[in-house]
Write a protein that holds these residues in place. Structure first.
Motif, mmCIF file in Angstrom:
data_model
loop_
_atom_site.group_PDB
_atom_site.id
_atom_site.type_symbol
_atom_site.label_atom_id
_atom_site.label_comp_id
_atom_site.label_asym_id
_atom_site.label_seq_id
_atom_site.Cartn_x
_atom_site.Cartn_y
_atom_site.Cartn_z
ATOM 1 N N ASN A 58 1.099 -1.055 -0.296
ATOM 2 C CA ASN A 58 0.615 0.649 0.093
ATOM 3 C C ASN A 58 0.946 0.954 0.091
ATOM 4 O OD1 ASN A 58 -1.990 -1.409 0.121
ATOM 5 N ND2 ASN A 58 -2.086 -1.730 2.375
ATOM 6 N N TYR A 117 -7.638 1.131 5.985
ATOM 7 C CA TYR A 117 -6.642 0.986 5.865
ATOM 8 C C TYR A 117 -5.813 -0.602 5.983
ATOM 9 C CZ TYR A 117 -6.906 6.102 4.593
ATOM 10 O OH TYR A 117 -7.257 7.424 4.315
ATOM 11 N N THR A 211 -1.023 8.390 -2.598
ATOM 12 C CA THR A 211 -1.903 7.154 -1.706
ATOM 13 C C THR A 211 -1.941 7.791 -0.057
ATOM 14 O OG1 THR A 211 -2.110 4.824 -0.589
ATOM 15 C CG2 THR A 211 -0.027 5.586 -0.678
ATOM 16 N N ALA A 213 -2.199 7.688 4.069
ATOM 17 C CA ALA A 213 -1.344 6.318 5.207
ATOM 18 C C ALA A 213 -2.190 6.412 6.880
ATOM 19 C CB ALA A 213 0.292 6.370 5.048
ATOM 20 N N THR A 235 -0.432 1.435 8.369
ATOM 21 C CA THR A 235 -1.077 1.080 7.121
ATOM 22 C C THR A 235 -0.784 1.812 6.315
ATOM 23 O OG1 THR A 235 -3.196 2.814 8.286
ATOM 24 C CG2 THR A 235 -2.766 0.145 9.696
ATOM 25 N N GLY A 236 -1.851 1.231 5.090
ATOM 26 C CA GLY A 236 -1.819 2.508 3.470
ATOM 27 C C GLY A 236 -3.235 2.537 3.185
ATOM 28 N N TYR A 237 -3.703 3.305 2.296
ATOM 29 C CA TYR A 237 -5.084 2.604 1.946
ATOM 30 C C TYR A 237 -5.632 2.708 1.164
ATOM 31 C CZ TYR A 237 -9.258 4.411 -0.550
ATOM 32 O OH TYR A 237 -10.761 4.333 -1.268
ATOM 33 N N ASN A 238 -6.198 1.178 1.387
ATOM 34 C CA ASN A 238 -6.281 -0.533 1.015
ATOM 35 C C ASN A 238 -7.770 -0.488 0.068
ATOM 36 O OD1 ASN A 238 -6.739 -2.878 -0.053
ATOM 37 N ND2 ASN A 238 -5.666 -3.862 1.540
#
Length: 247
Positions: A58, A117, A211, A213, A235-238
Motif C-alpha cells: 500500500n 487502511y 496514497t 496512510a 497502514t496504507g489506504y486499501n
C-alpha cells in the motif's frame, strides 16, 4: 507478511590508476559502524537507512538495520511514505523493549479518503516485571470514517509464546486519532485467553504522493503486575478492502 529484519553493509568501490594505463579494483571500503543515539531520532533514522528495505504494501517502505557495535546490539527501522517522508521510527538495544515514535508533521488539512487502511502492527511487551521483553508482529486494519470522526482498529500479533489482539475505537479530530479505551487481549501460544488489559492509541492520518496512510503507537501498563506493552502500527489506504470490507 512476516517481518524480517536484517542488515546490509554498503560498500564503496574505489578505482585507482596504475602503471601502464591499466586499473585495479581496490577491496571494498565499508562505512564505519556508528552506534545510533536512541535519544536523537535523526540518528536512529540515519542508522536505519544504512540497512535494507522491506515493501510493507500500500505504498509504504520500511528501512531496517541491525548491527552489533562494541558488543552491543542495535536495531532500528523507519516506515516511509513517499511524498510525506519518515512516519514511524522504531528502536531497540540488546533485545530490550522497543520504542515506537511517530515523526513528521501532522497535516492541518486531511486529504485522505474515508475507508479501510491495512498494514502491520508490532508489539513489544513483558507480562510481569520479572519477565523478559518479547516482540510480536501481525496484521492490522483501520476503518476510517471521517464523516463521523471515528476509526475502528482491529489487529492480531503473534509469536511462539502469545497471540495478542489490539482493538477498539478511536476518535478522529482533524488528522489525529486518539483512544484511551483500547483493549489488549492476551492469549497464550495456543490461542487460549489469558486476560485483557486497557491501553491507549495515538495516531495520525498522512498523505503522500500517490496514497494515504495511518500510523500510530499503542501503549498499556499495569503497575500491579509489572505488565508493559508498547507498539507501533503502519497502514496504507486499501481500495480493494474499502470496496469489499470482507476482503
Amino acid at each position: 507478511m512476516k517481518l524480517v529484519r536484517g542488515s546490509v553493509l554498503i560498500a564503496a568501490v574505489a578505482l585507482s590508476a596504475c602503471g601502464g594505463g591499466g586499473s585495479v579494483v581496490a577491496p571494498p571500503v565499508y562505512d564505519p559502524l556508528v552506534a545510533p543515539d536512541g535519544s536523537d531520532i535523526s540518528s536512529v533514522i540515519a542508522f536505519a537507512k544504512k540497512g535494507g528495505t522491506i515493501d510493507l504494501g500500500n505504498g509504504v517502505t520500511r528501512y531496517t538495520n541491525t548491527q552489533v557495535i562494541n558488543s552491543k546490539k542495535y536495531a532500528a527501522w523507519v516506515d516511509v511514505l513517499p511524498g510525506y517522508g519518515d512516519a514511524l521510527v522504531s528502536f531497540q538495544t540488546d533485545d530490550q523493549g522497543v520504542t515506537y515514535t511517530m515523526t513528521g508533521d501532522t497535516p492541518t488539512v486531511v486529504s485522505a479518503p474515508t475507508g479501510v487502511y491495512t498494514g502491520q502492527i508490532e508489539l513489544s511487551y513483558k507480562q510481569t516485571s520479572a519477565d523478559t521483553w518479547r516482540v510480536a508482529t501481525g496484521n492490522v486494519s483501520v476503518n476510517l470514517d471521517l464523516a463521523n470522526g471515528t476509526a475502528a482498529i482491529d489487529s492480531i500479533a503473534s509469536n511462539a509464546d502469545n497471540n495478542i489482539e489490539v482493538f477498539g475505537n478511536a476518535t478522529v479530530s482533524g488528522a489525529q486519532l486518539a483512544s484511551n479505551t483500547m483493549t489488549m487481549r492476551m492469549r497464550d501460544g495456543a490461542g487460549t485467553l489469558l486476560y485483557d488489559k486497557t491501553g491507549s492509541l495515538d495516531g495520525k492520518i498522512i498523505t503522500g504522493t500517490d496514497t494515504s496512510a495511518i500510523v500510530g503507537t499503542v501503549n498499556a501498563t499495569d503497575s500491579a503486575d509489572g505488565y508493559e506493552l508498547n507498539g507501533g502500527l503502519t497502514t496504507g489506504y486499501n481500495a480493494a478492502c474499502t470496496a469489499n470490507p470482507s476482503c
